[in-house]
Motif scaffolding. Structure first.
Motif, PDB file in Angstrom:
ATOM      1  N   GLU A 384     -20.180  -3.644  10.122  1.00 52.43           N
ATOM      2  CA  GLU A 384     -19.045  -3.029   9.441  1.00 52.43           C
ATOM      3  C   GLU A 384     -18.311  -2.137  10.440  1.00 52.43           C
ATOM      4  O   GLU A 384     -18.931  -1.579  11.362  1.00 52.43           O
ATOM      5  N   VAL A 385     -17.023  -1.987  10.227  1.00 51.38           N
ATOM      6  CA  VAL A 385     -16.214  -1.190  11.156  1.00 51.38           C
ATOM      7  C   VAL A 385     -16.753   0.238  11.219  1.00 51.38           C
ATOM      8  O   VAL A 385     -17.043   0.853  10.198  1.00 51.38           O
ATOM      9  N   GLY A 386     -16.916   0.730  12.423  1.00 54.74           N
ATOM     10  CA  GLY A 386     -17.380   2.097  12.641  1.00 54.74           C
ATOM     11  C   GLY A 386     -18.864   2.187  12.955  1.00 54.74           C
ATOM     12  O   GLY A 386     -19.324   3.194  13.483  1.00 54.74           O
ATOM     13  N   LYS A 387     -19.614   1.142  12.613  1.00 56.17           N
ATOM     14  CA  LYS A 387     -21.057   1.191  12.904  1.00 56.17           C
ATOM     15  C   LYS A 387     -21.320   0.880  14.385  1.00 56.17           C
ATOM     16  O   LYS A 387     -20.473   0.323  15.086  1.00 56.17           O
ATOM     17  N   LEU A 388     -22.502   1.253  14.838  1.00 54.93           N
ATOM     18  CA  LEU A 388     -22.898   0.925  16.200  1.00 54.93           C
ATOM     19  C   LEU A 388     -22.943  -0.592  16.366  1.00 54.93           C
ATOM     20  O   LEU A 388     -23.347  -1.318  15.440  1.00 54.93           O
ATOM     21  N   ALA A 389     -22.566  -1.045  17.549  1.00 53.05           N
ATOM     22  CA  ALA A 389     -22.484  -2.494  17.801  1.00 53.05           C
ATOM     23  C   ALA A 389     -23.854  -3.022  18.204  1.00 53.05           C
ATOM     24  O   ALA A 389     -24.116  -3.339  19.356  1.00 53.05           O
TER      25      ALA A 389
END
Ligand code: ZN
Length: 458
Positions: A384-389
């Motif tokens: 999800e956008v904003g989470k660690l990759a």
């Protein structure tokens, strides 16, 4: 390196391998494990600065990031990094040493060897090898319980894996003689824990059969002061429940409750033997269960009431336990085993139910379940956008997986850890084309052989 797609749009950052540059990963499927279980076919994820910046249909993501290089992963499913919610990574050096016996006999065989061989250096080297094994299987985060925790973490850091570990609070471990010394050591370990997203301090009181109730209350206070995860074995076997009841007047779950340890941030490893009241108590408390089906089956400990825990709203993650008991760190394998076990065996060994633990729910346990158990679900556990990759690419374009009618089914029931090709931890490309990139797999194997020879094992 994986081939970069022919239609990649490149600019000055093309080919950059640092985890700060924006890059787009385009895969056959993106399995997000978000609240709606969204799966994007021909999906893409943009990452940069170690975080997920964007995701959705590939054409849209590529159009929104016209200067970013595109890495093509055709036929792959991109999934969130797996979270191993209970393990003892350094125990890889004891793998295969004590098979085919129950927990009591297993401990009787393993503990004397541990006390003879363990050192900070050994734990660092063994944990580095365990991190190579874990990352190669798509496990990007582990909650570890082992001695010399800062050294183990340093070994994992070398391989690029996120490991959360804390002091093992167990009188009789190597090098420490008293409870006060253990608490002082716990402070040292917590102070050395790097702050930041995806990280938390951890305390590891071993169990209610090795730590006394007043000491557990001290651990609860310390955990509150430091906002620490508490990682404890609980209710793993029927005999443990009986022994703890005889000694303390409560079974393990009751002892933990009385000590103030049944709360969010506590991870109960195993929780196999819960009665109805204990199950409701755990589910309502916010404490999490780390379900370890391979270890529980191999040690003949019993079958955890996982479908009932989930139905009661408990937070449940998946663990491998240490490689001395399970005998590997294959969380995807544990996930498949969990699905099959709980379909095949009903409560109390009764009739099975094939609708139990559907594939998506089990994949969620292996990712978001673990992230929630650790209280890190704002940063980990889903795409999800904003989470660690933290991302894993699994190749579904192989004969033992094809055809793919449903990527979730293919991932859980047909693919395996050998199909993991690429892994990113906070955007860092730590497994590329099936090989760990920071520590060579050959080095990890050689290290374990050498440690076993040096210690007289095997
Ligand atoms: Zn364990």
């Amino acid at each position: 390196m994986l081939p970069v797609g022919g239609d990649a749009v490149t600019d000055g950052s093309a080919g950059a391998t640092g985890h700060g540059a924006v890059e787009v990963l385009r895969a056959g499927w993106v399995l997000t494990v978000d609240a709606s279980d969204t799966v994007w076919s021909d999906g893409a994820v943009a990452l940069g600065g170690g975080r997920i910046l964007d995701l959705g249909p590939a054409a849209d993501v590529v159009a929104r990031h016209p200067t970013a290089p595109v890495r093509h992963l055709p036929g792959h499913v991109l999934v969130p990094g797996f979270v191993n919610a209970h393990t003892h990574l350094g125990m890889v050096v004891l793998r295969g040493l004590a098979d085919d016996r129950d927990l009591a006999d297993f401990l009787a065989a393993v503990v004397p060897v541990e006390s003879r061989i363990l050192s900070a250096d050994l734990v660092r080297t063994a944990t580095r090898a365990a991190a190579v094994e874990s990352l190669s299987a798509g496990v990007t985060t582990a909650l570890d319980m082992y001695y010399f925790a800062p050294d183990g973490r340093a070994g994992a850091d070398e391989a690029g894996m996120r490991v959360l570990g804390g002091a093992v609070l167990f009188e009789g471990g190597p090098g420490i003689d008293s409870w006060d010394e253990l608490l002082a050591w716990a402070d040292v370990v917590m102070a050395s824990t790097p702050a930041g997203p995806g990280r938390r301090a951890v305390l590891c009181p071993h169990s209610t059969y090795t730590v006394e109730p007043p000491q557990l209350a001290e651990v609860a206070a310390l955990a509150r002061d430091h906002d620490a995860v508490v990682h404890v074995h609980a209710a793993e076997t029927a005999s443990e429940n009986a022994d703890v009841l005889a000694r303390h007047g409560h079974r393990p779950v009751g002892v933990l409750d009385a000590a103030g340890l049944l709360r969010p941030g506590t991870v109960l490893a195993h929780a196999v033997h819960l009665d109805d009241d204990e199950l409701a108590l755990v589910a309502g408390s916010g404490a999490a269960v780390a379900h370890c089906p391979a270890s529980n089956m191999k040690l003949a400990s019993g079958v955890a009431r996982v479908p009932e825990l989930l139905a009661a709203g408990a937070v449940v993650g998946l663990g491998t336990d240490g490689a001395a008991s399970s005998n590997d760190l294959d969380l995807l394998g544990a996930a498949r085993l969990a699905a099959l076990l709980h379909k095949g065996v009903g409560p109390g060994g009764g009739p099975g139910d094939a609708t139990r633990l559907p594939a998506a729910q089990v994949v969620r346990m292996a990712t978001m379940g673990g992230a929630r158990a650790l209280g890190l679900d704002r940063d980990l556990g889903s795409i999800e956008v904003g989470k660690l990759a933290d991302l894993v690419a699994v190749d579904l374009d192989r004969p033992h997986v094809q055809p793919v009618h449903d990527p979730v089914s293919a991932l859980l029931y047909a693919a395996g850890r050998g199909d993991v090709t690429d892994v990113w931890v906070e955007g860092r490309h730590v497994v590329a084309s099936g090989r760990t990139s920071l520590v060579e797999p050959e080095r990890a194997s050689a290290d374990l052989r050498r440690l076993a020879e040096r210690t007289g094992i095997g």
